[in-house]
Design an enzyme around this catalytic site. Structure first.
Site: not given
Ligand code: AMP
Length: 396
Positions: A35, A198, A354, A377
């Site tokens: 980063r 999911k 993710g 996110g």
């Protein structure tokens, strides 16, 4: 879209929101510097123009309290080494001490402020706090994609104090362009590969991208809700029974919109959620009781590969198997290899959101795809079609 190239920073102080939320070990050494490296080009542009840089970031979740473990002083030397300039540090981010340090800053120098989240006002998006921050620079640069989906003081609210004098840093501009390429301007055929555990966590993404893609590959744990909804037997595979109607609705919507959906036809099933479980390849709609699908099967991977190789624009979000266990990682590796080949043949490939980034890094695909998004996110919310407040604040 205003970027750094639209400004000359000579004799100017740039207030840069960076994402230095880096992992530290027990000795407070930075264990992954990516980063910091990602922010380097924007910082160098300011310095090379003949200006100075005031860097602000959060680190961890101190929840509005001072916490020495989460002080940005720990990363000061690492930032200095990476940028090649000795970085000055001030142990606050607002107040007299900071104002003095900013005033004393000369062209070519860098000042790193203390962790923004030592103040609850940062995450609550407090206006007065944002105004105090805004005093630290002549031009505001947002280069923190990872927090662009948050309407925090330093990522969003502060921008209004800069009128036209605000822009995206190089990193954030690259992220925006990469997402635009997939969601709006990408060469057809456009393919999205959605995996992960999911349906429920991906539903908004699926609904949004059905208007944008030609092919949708569905893999991973999501598969079984779709298969059971169509009358298949999924054994003990992960399945959200309450989302079966939703799965059927998605299939119907896709066919109305002319999107081709590709689901697994065979799977590697296991008799336990364990790397050493017994395994067998079975048809996806006849998984015996006591067995669960944990990876894509060979015929499935052949099908997926054909679609991927025929694509010009590829989005990959989510592994197609339980890649954390070696026995069930082959499918995810095969998908990565196919994307690598397509990219070499000229396709644009974006990986983000993710666990797919973790998978890509684990298997060394980060240099083989066109772009790996840094913001988990923020990337997911972009794919859901949301306008990120940090981006809107610069554009507005
Ligand atoms: P996500 O964060 O939604 O992308 O989900 C990623 C997780 O999905 C990873 O931890 C995978 O292990 C998990 N996953 C992928 N395929 C399966 C599967 N067939 N059964 C259970 N979990 C899975």
């Amino acid at each position: 879209m205003q970027t750094l190239e639209d400004f000359n920073f000579e004799d100017k102080k740039a207030l840069i929101r960076v994402d230095f939320n880096v992992p530290l070990n027990a000795e407070f050494n930075v264990t992954d510097t990516s980063r910091i490296e990602a922010a380097k080009p924007s910082i160098l542009k300011v310095l090379e123009d003949g200006g100075s840089a005031v860097l602000m970031s959060h680190l961890g979740r101190p929840k509005g309290q001072r916490n020495d473990d989460m002080s940005l002083k720990h990363i000061c030397d690492t930032v200095s080494d990476i940028i090649g300039v000795q970085v000055k540090f001030v142990d606050d981010c607002v107040g007299e001490k900071v104002d003095e340090a900013v005033a004393a800053l000369e062209n070519g120098e860098i000042l790193l402020l203390e962790n923004l989240r030592f103040y609850g006002e940062e995450t609550s998006g407090d206006d007065a706090f944002a105004e105090k921050l805004s005093k630290h620079g002549d031009i505001y640069i947002n280069d923190a994609f990872g927090t662009a989906h948050r309407a925090h003081a330093s990522t969003t609210i502060v921008a209004k104090y800069f009128a036209e004098k605000k822009c995206f840093g190089y990193l954030l501009a690259k992220e925006i362009k990469a997402i635009e390429k997939v969601m709006a301007t990408g060469e057809k055929p456009v393919t999205a590969i959605l995996g992960g555990a999911k349906v429920s966590s991906k539903i908004t993404i699926i609904e949004n991208i059905l208007d944008k893609v030609d092919h949708l590959i569905i893999g991973g744990g999501m598969t079984y809700t779709f298969i059971k909804a169509q009358g298949g037997q999924v054994g003990d595979s992960i399945c959200e029974d309450d989302k079966m109607q939703l799965a059927l609705d998605i299939l119907k919507q896709a066919s109305e919109k002319g999107v081709e959906i590709h689901l697994p036809v065979d799977v590697l099933a296991a008799d336990d959620f364990d790397n050493n479980a017994n395994t067998q390849i079975v048809a996806v709609e006849t998984i015996p009781d006591g067995w669960q699908g944990l990876d894509a099967g060979p015929r499935t991977l052949e099908n997926f590969k054909k679609v991927i190789l025929a694509s010009k624009t590829i989005l990959w979000n989510g592994p197609v198997g339980v890649f954390e266990m070696e026995s069930f990682a082959k499918g995810t590796i095969a998908v990565g290899n196919a994307i690598d080949e397509a990219t070499q043949n000229g396709a644009f490939s974006l990986v983000g959101g993710g666990d797919s980034v973790a998978a890509v890094k684990q298997f060394g695909f980060q240099d083989k795809v066109s772009y790996v998004s840094t913001g988990g996110g923020a990337m997911l919310e972009s794919l859901e079609g949301k306008t990120l407040p940090g981006i809107a604040a610069i554009l507005g």
